[in-house]
Design an enzyme around this catalytic site. Structure first.
Site, PDB file in Angstrom:
ATOM      1  N   ARG A   8      -3.457  -0.578   5.355  1.00  0.00           N
ATOM      2  CA  ARG A   8      -4.037  -1.661   4.563  1.00  0.00           C
ATOM      3  C   ARG A   8      -3.138  -2.868   4.394  1.00  0.00           C
ATOM      4  O   ARG A   8      -3.573  -4.006   4.599  1.00  0.00           O
ATOM      5  CB  ARG A   8      -4.450  -1.128   3.181  1.00  0.00           C
ATOM      6  CG  ARG A   8      -5.516  -0.065   3.250  1.00  0.00           C
ATOM      7  CD  ARG A   8      -5.705   0.620   1.917  1.00  0.00           C
ATOM      8  NE  ARG A   8      -4.520   1.407   1.582  1.00  0.00           N
ATOM      9  CZ  ARG A   8      -4.292   1.946   0.397  1.00  0.00           C
ATOM     10  NH1 ARG A   8      -5.152   1.775  -0.590  1.00  0.00           N
ATOM     11  NH2 ARG A   8      -3.208   2.663   0.183  1.00  0.00           N
ATOM     12  N   CYS A  23       0.870  -1.179   0.000  1.00  0.00           N
ATOM     13  CA  CYS A  23       0.000   0.000   0.000  1.00  0.00           C
ATOM     14  C   CYS A  23       0.909   1.233   0.000  1.00  0.00           C
ATOM     15  O   CYS A  23       2.069   1.153  -0.388  1.00  0.00           O
ATOM     16  CB  CYS A  23      -0.991  -0.027   1.157  1.00  0.00           C
ATOM     17  SG  CYS A  23      -0.300   0.160   2.815  1.00  0.00           S
ATOM     18  N   ASP A  68      -7.848   4.042   1.156  1.00  0.00           N
ATOM     19  CA  ASP A  68      -6.910   4.233   2.258  1.00  0.00           C
ATOM     20  C   ASP A  68      -7.673   4.769   3.471  1.00  0.00           C
ATOM     21  O   ASP A  68      -8.107   5.917   3.475  1.00  0.00           O
ATOM     22  CB  ASP A  68      -5.815   5.214   1.843  1.00  0.00           C
ATOM     23  CG  ASP A  68      -4.657   5.249   2.818  1.00  0.00           C
ATOM     24  OD1 ASP A  68      -4.860   4.924   4.013  1.00  0.00           O
ATOM     25  OD2 ASP A  68      -3.553   5.620   2.404  1.00  0.00           O
TER      26      ASP A  68
END
Length: 147
Positions: A13, A7, A116
């Site tokens: 994440r 990520c 996000d």
């Protein structure tokens, strides 16, 4: 099989994806190696953000000892699968020379990016993100791991 989840900062994440993959692989008896990292360098050495740790704990996972790191070109040789959490991560990976990164959303959310949650207002986004990642990770492993 070695899988790397990527990520932006490796504090939201991708640590969740790593933990979910590790847990699911253990449950299914899959022999895999899993790691995570970020395309950016801002959080190198940091633990996952408090809300990612919280949602992981609620869901029975502990990511408190994870430490953020940045992706490097050696990762593209070391890992069999490089999995980006959103299309910007995929673009960054390709710019760095990764030949065939996979988009996690292709494994359960019709190519949708996993947003996000670091930029969400409130904790609810982390719940949604966890559910998306969990679904996609399980589908990815079911498809890619030799049984």
């Amino acid at each position: 099989m070695k899988i790397l989840f990527v990520c932006l900062g490796n504090i939201c994440r991708s640590p969740l994806a790593e933990a979910i993959a590790r847990d699911y692989a253990k449950e299914k008896g899959y022999s895999i190696e899993v790691d995570s990292c970020g395309t950016g360098s801002w959080h190198i050495g940091d633990a996952p953000c408090p809300d990612s740790q919280k949602i992981a704990k609620i869901r029975g996972l502990d990511i408190s000892n994870y430490k953020a790191r940045q992706v490097c070109k050696d990762d593209f040789k070391k890992f069999d699968l490089i999995v980006g959490l959103d299309s910007k991560n995929i673009a960054s990976l390709k710019e760095l020379g990764c030949k065939n990164p996979l988009l996690i959303g292709d494994y359960g959310y019709e190519g949708e990016d996993v947003p996000d949650p670091y930029f969400f207002d409130g904790f609810e986004g982390f719940d949604k993100v966890f559910d998306m990642i969990e679904c996609c990770v399980k589908n990815l492993l079911e498809e890619k791991i030799e049984k």
